[in-house]
Design an enzyme around this catalytic site. Structure first.
Site, short mmCIF file in Angstrom:
data_model
loop_
_atom_site.label_atom_id
_atom_site.label_comp_id
_atom_site.label_asym_id
_atom_site.label_seq_id
_atom_site.Cartn_x
_atom_site.Cartn_y
_atom_site.Cartn_z
N MET A 113 -1.14 -2.13 -11.99
CA MET A 113 -1.06 -3.31 -12.85
C MET A 113 -0.83 -2.91 -14.31
SD MET A 113 -1.27 -5.79 -10.78
CE MET A 113 -1.88 -6.29 -9.16
N LYS A 161 -6.91 -14.20 -7.11
CA LYS A 161 -7.02 -14.13 -8.56
C LYS A 161 -5.64 -13.98 -9.17
CE LYS A 161 -11.58 -11.95 -8.49
NZ LYS A 161 -12.38 -10.78 -8.91
N ASP A 209 -7.50 -12.55 -0.43
CA ASP A 209 -7.03 -12.46 -1.81
C ASP A 209 -5.57 -12.88 -1.94
OD1 ASP A 209 -9.43 -11.64 -2.79
OD2 ASP A 209 -8.89 -9.54 -3.07
#
Length: 326
Positions: free
Chosen positions: A167, A56, A34
Site C-alpha cells: 500500500m 475497509k 474483507d
C-alpha cells in the site's frame, strides 16, 4: 462456545486459496470478509452460512477495528464455526494480532490458516523473483503506513536485497525522498503492481528516480505493491500471466442457477478478471449486497450468459448491467 478461523484468502486469484482454507470456508456458519477478498470465494460457503462485510476503504472504514473485534467476540461465543476471511495472509499487515488478543482474553478457540501474501503473488504473476543468486539474498516486507517516528534502513535492506512496500502508492513521494536521503541509487529498479494476480493486473517498471511520475501518469491506485531491487530487471516485457489468452478481459457471468465455482475458475485460469451473478426470483439473496458492493467498485466489459434465455432479456441492457442485476 464456537471456534474462529482466521483464513488467508490469498492475493487476488481465487485459486491461491489453500486447500485448508477451502475446507474451512465450506464448513463455516459465519463468514466475516474483507474488501480485498475476492467475493467469488463466498460461493464455496454452505447454503446456511451468513456473510458479514467488514471491508475497509482508504479513509472510510465500514467497520472500525474495535467493532470488528467486538463482532468476533460476539460470534465466537456462539456454538458455531466463524471464518474471518482476510486478503493475502492474515499475519502480514492483516491486524490479526489485535483480533487474537480479543479472543484470547475471552478464552475463545481459534486457528490461523496462512495465505499467499501480495508480495509472493504479485511478483510471481509479474515475472519478478523476490530472490536471485545474482541480485538478492534477502526480502523485506514493509508497509508505507509506518508509525510516527519509525524509520527504515532502506540503504541496508536494498543492498543485495529486495524490498516490498505494501500500500505504498499514496506515500510514494515521501518514500522516494527517504530512499535518496539514505544514499540508495536513484537508478535502482522499481516495479509497481496494481491488483496483482487478477485479470485486471497492471505492472509498470521504473526506477527510484521515476516511480513517482510513473504512478501519477498511469493513475495507479491501491491495492498496489511496490517492489524495489535489482530483481525487477528480471522482468522482460509481458510475462506468463499477461500472455494468457483472456488476460485483461473483464467478464461478467450471468445465470439463473447458482454459478459453480469451477466455472468461474475456467475463466480465471485463462487470465480473465471474472465475476459471476445469479439472477432471477430464485437467486440466493444472501449475495444481493455482495454483488451490489462489488459492482460499485468494478466494471465488466463483456457479458457471458450461462443461461441462453438471459441473452434475450438482458441484451438491450448491457449498459446498465453493472447496476441492474436482479
Amino acid at each position: 462456545m464456537g471456534k474462529v478461523y482466521f483464513v488467508g484468502a490469498g492475493s487476488g486469484d481465487p485459486e491461491l486459496l489453500t486447500l485448508k482454507g477451502k475446507r474451512v470456508l465450506e464448513s463455516a456458519d459465519v463468514i466475516i470478509y474483507d474488501r480485498l477478498v475476492h467475493p467469488v470465494l463466498l460461493y464455496l460457503a454452505k447454503d446456511s452460512a451468513r456473510f458479514i462485510y467488514s471491508g475497509k476503504y482508504p479513509k472510510n472504514h465500514v467497520l472500525k477495528q474495535k467493532n470488528i473485534n467486538q463482532l468476533l467476540l460476539e460470534e465466537g461465543q456462539k456454538d458455531q464455526v466463524v471464518v474471518r476471511l482476510k486478503g493475502g495472509d492474515p499475519g502480514i499487515f492483516g491486524r490479526v494480532g489485535e483480533e487474537l488478543v480479543t479472543l484470547q482474553r475471552a478464552g475463545i478457540r481459534y486457528e490461523i490458516v496462512p495465505g499467499v501474501t501480495a508480495a509472493s503473488a504479485t511478483s510471481s504473476y509479474s515475472g519478478i523473483p523476490l530472490t536471485h543468486r545474482e541480485h538478492s539474498s534477502k526480502v523485506t516486507l514493509a508497509t508505507a503506513h509506518r508509525q510516527s517516528g519509525e524509520s527504515i534502513d532502506f540503504k541496508g535492506l536494498t543492498e543485495n536485497g529486495t524490498m516490498c512496500l505494501y500500500m505504498g502508492v499514496e506515500r510514494v513521494a515521501s518514500t522516494k525522498e527517504k530512499l535518496l536521503e539514505q544514499g540508495v541509487s536513484p537508478q535502482l529498479p522499481a516495479a509497481i503492481i496494481e491488483w496483482g494476480s487478477l485479470g485486471r493486473q497492471r505492472t509498470f517498471t521504473a526506477t527510484i528516480q521515476t516511480m513517482v511520475e510513473v504512478i501519477k501518469e498511469q493513475q495507479v491506485q491501491n491495492p498496489a505493491l511496490i517492489i524495489l531491487g535489482e530483481v525487477v530487471s528480471c522482468r522482460k516485457g509481458k510475462d506468463w500471466f499477461e500472455q494468457l489468452p483472456l488476460f485483461g478481459h473483464k467478464i461478467l457471468l450471468l445465470d439463473t442457477e447458482k454459478i459453480d465455482f469451477e466455472t468461474i475458475l475456467s475463466y480465471t485460469q485463462q487470465g480473465a478478471d471474472v465475476y459471476g451473478i445469479q439472477v432471477g426470483e430464485q437467486r440466493d439473496q444472501r449475495f444481493d449486497d455482495v454483488h451490489q458492493r462489488y459492482l460499485s467498485d468494478h466494471y465488466f466489459e463483456e457479458v457471458v450468459y450461462l443461461n441462453k434465455e438471459l441473452a434475450t432479456i438482458y441484451n438491450k441492457q448491457r449498459d446498465v448491467l453493472n447496476r441492474q442485476f436482479i
